[in-house]
Design a protein around this motif. Structure first.
Motif, PDB file in Angstrom:
ATOM      1  N   ILE A  98       0.851  -1.201   0.000  1.00  0.00           N
ATOM      2  CA  ILE A  98       0.000   0.000   0.000  1.00  0.00           C
ATOM      3  C   ILE A  98       0.885   1.250   0.000  1.00  0.00           C
ATOM      4  CG2 ILE A  98      -2.149   1.016   0.810  1.00  0.00           C
ATOM      5  CD1 ILE A  98      -2.537  -1.357   2.684  1.00  0.00           C
ATOM      6  N   LYS A  99       1.783   1.303  -0.980  1.00  0.00           N
ATOM      7  CA  LYS A  99       2.808   2.351  -1.023  1.00  0.00           C
ATOM      8  C   LYS A  99       2.250   3.765  -1.095  1.00  0.00           C
ATOM      9  CE  LYS A  99       3.438   1.673  -5.993  1.00  0.00           C
ATOM     10  NZ  LYS A  99       2.881   0.379  -6.299  1.00  0.00           N
ATOM     11  N   GLU A 100       0.960   3.916  -1.410  1.00  0.00           N
ATOM     12  CA  GLU A 100       0.343   5.232  -1.506  1.00  0.00           C
ATOM     13  C   GLU A 100       0.133   5.881  -0.141  1.00  0.00           C
ATOM     14  OE1 GLU A 100      -1.039   2.414  -2.753  1.00  0.00           O
ATOM     15  OE2 GLU A 100      -0.459   2.636  -4.846  1.00  0.00           O
ATOM     16  N   LEU A 101       0.153   5.109   0.926  1.00  0.00           N
ATOM     17  CA  LEU A 101      -0.010   5.666   2.259  1.00  0.00           C
ATOM     18  C   LEU A 101       1.240   6.458   2.638  1.00  0.00           C
ATOM     19  CD1 LEU A 101      -1.645   2.615   4.087  1.00  0.00           C
ATOM     20  CD2 LEU A 101      -2.776   4.647   3.154  1.00  0.00           C
ATOM     21  N   ASP A 102       1.128   7.297   3.662  1.00  0.00           N
ATOM     22  CA  ASP A 102       2.232   8.189   3.994  1.00  0.00           C
ATOM     23  C   ASP A 102       2.941   7.832   5.299  1.00  0.00           C
ATOM     24  OD1 ASP A 102       3.887  10.371   3.303  1.00  0.00           O
ATOM     25  OD2 ASP A 102       2.820  11.639   4.744  1.00  0.00           O
ATOM     26  N   LYS A 105       8.634   4.595   5.507  1.00  0.00           N
ATOM     27  CA  LYS A 105       8.817   3.390   4.684  1.00  0.00           C
ATOM     28  C   LYS A 105      10.263   2.922   4.631  1.00  0.00           C
ATOM     29  CE  LYS A 105       5.100   4.663   1.541  1.00  0.00           C
ATOM     30  NZ  LYS A 105       4.746   5.863   2.306  1.00  0.00           N
ATOM     31  N   ASN A 120       8.323   8.477  -6.891  1.00  0.00           N
ATOM     32  CA  ASN A 120       7.024   9.077  -6.601  1.00  0.00           C
ATOM     33  C   ASN A 120       6.420   8.599  -5.278  1.00  0.00           C
ATOM     34  OD1 ASN A 120       7.029  10.562  -9.014  1.00  0.00           O
ATOM     35  ND2 ASN A 120       6.325   8.776 -10.138  1.00  0.00           N
ATOM     36  N   ILE A 121       7.225   7.955  -4.454  1.00  0.00           N
ATOM     37  CA  ILE A 121       6.755   7.403  -3.181  1.00  0.00           C
ATOM     38  C   ILE A 121       7.163   8.354  -2.051  1.00  0.00           C
ATOM     39  CG2 ILE A 121       6.863   5.407  -1.629  1.00  0.00           C
ATOM     40  CD1 ILE A 121       5.635   4.818  -4.394  1.00  0.00           C
ATOM     41  N   SER A 122       6.242   8.602  -1.131  1.00  0.00           N
ATOM     42  CA  SER A 122       6.510   9.533  -0.033  1.00  0.00           C
ATOM     43  C   SER A 122       7.076   8.825   1.199  1.00  0.00           C
ATOM     44  CB  SER A 122       5.220  10.254   0.370  1.00  0.00           C
ATOM     45  OG  SER A 122       4.315   9.340   0.961  1.00  0.00           O
TER      46      SER A 122
END
Length: 160
Positions: A98-102, A105, A120-122
């Protein structure tokens, strides 16, 4: 409330291995969120399978474990994780995917990958590899991996 972080990477990058190491190389309590794009396969010829097929909520209980299956939930993934943060007795929640979560990581790089593959990953805190990638911290050696895990947990706890 449990400190939450994510472990992301492409298929066969070592996510499951690293999560298992977090679970076994420390004395903390963990909850794990496993994201899958595939349907969960419960054989429909069993009573459990029939319940899963025909019900929106199934709570499986035995003396040692509880599994709660829910279908058609009205909330999003973040809401579900926030609910888990409030209810869990764990010290940490590890989210796989679920790489879209902030959440903070750890990115696992495979041999042929670069950091640019995740541009593009936060909220990326660490790039690591258990596959000898020179662009990431090499944690192929189990002693190095254990040291990394303990240092990461100290740092992420202090960042709260």
């Amino acid at each position: 409330m449990a400190t939450t972080f994510q472990i992301i990477g492409h298929k066969k990058s070592g996510k499951t291995t690293l999560i298992e190491n977090f679970l076994t190389m420390t004395n903390y309590k963990y909850s794990v969120v496993k994201h899958t794009h595939l349907p969960i396969d419960i054989p429909t010829n069993t009573d459990t399978g029939k319940f899963f097929k025909n019900s929106d909520n199934v709570l499986l209980l035995n003396d040692e474990q509880t599994i709660h299956y829910q279908r058609n939930l009205p909330s999003n993934e973040l809401k579900k994780i926030e609910d888990m943060q409030k209810k869990t007795l764990a010290d940490f929640i590890i989210i796989e995917g679920i790489k879209e979560l902030d959440f903070p990581k750890i990115v696992l790089l495979k041999q042929d990958e670069t950091k640019n593959d995740f541009k593009n990953i936060s909220n990326i805190k660490e790039y690591v590899s258990i596959q000898q990638n020179s662009l990431a911290l090499d944690i192929e050696d189990l002693n190095k991996r254990e040291s990394f895990i303990n240092q990461f947990l100290r740092n992420i706890t202090n960042d709260r």
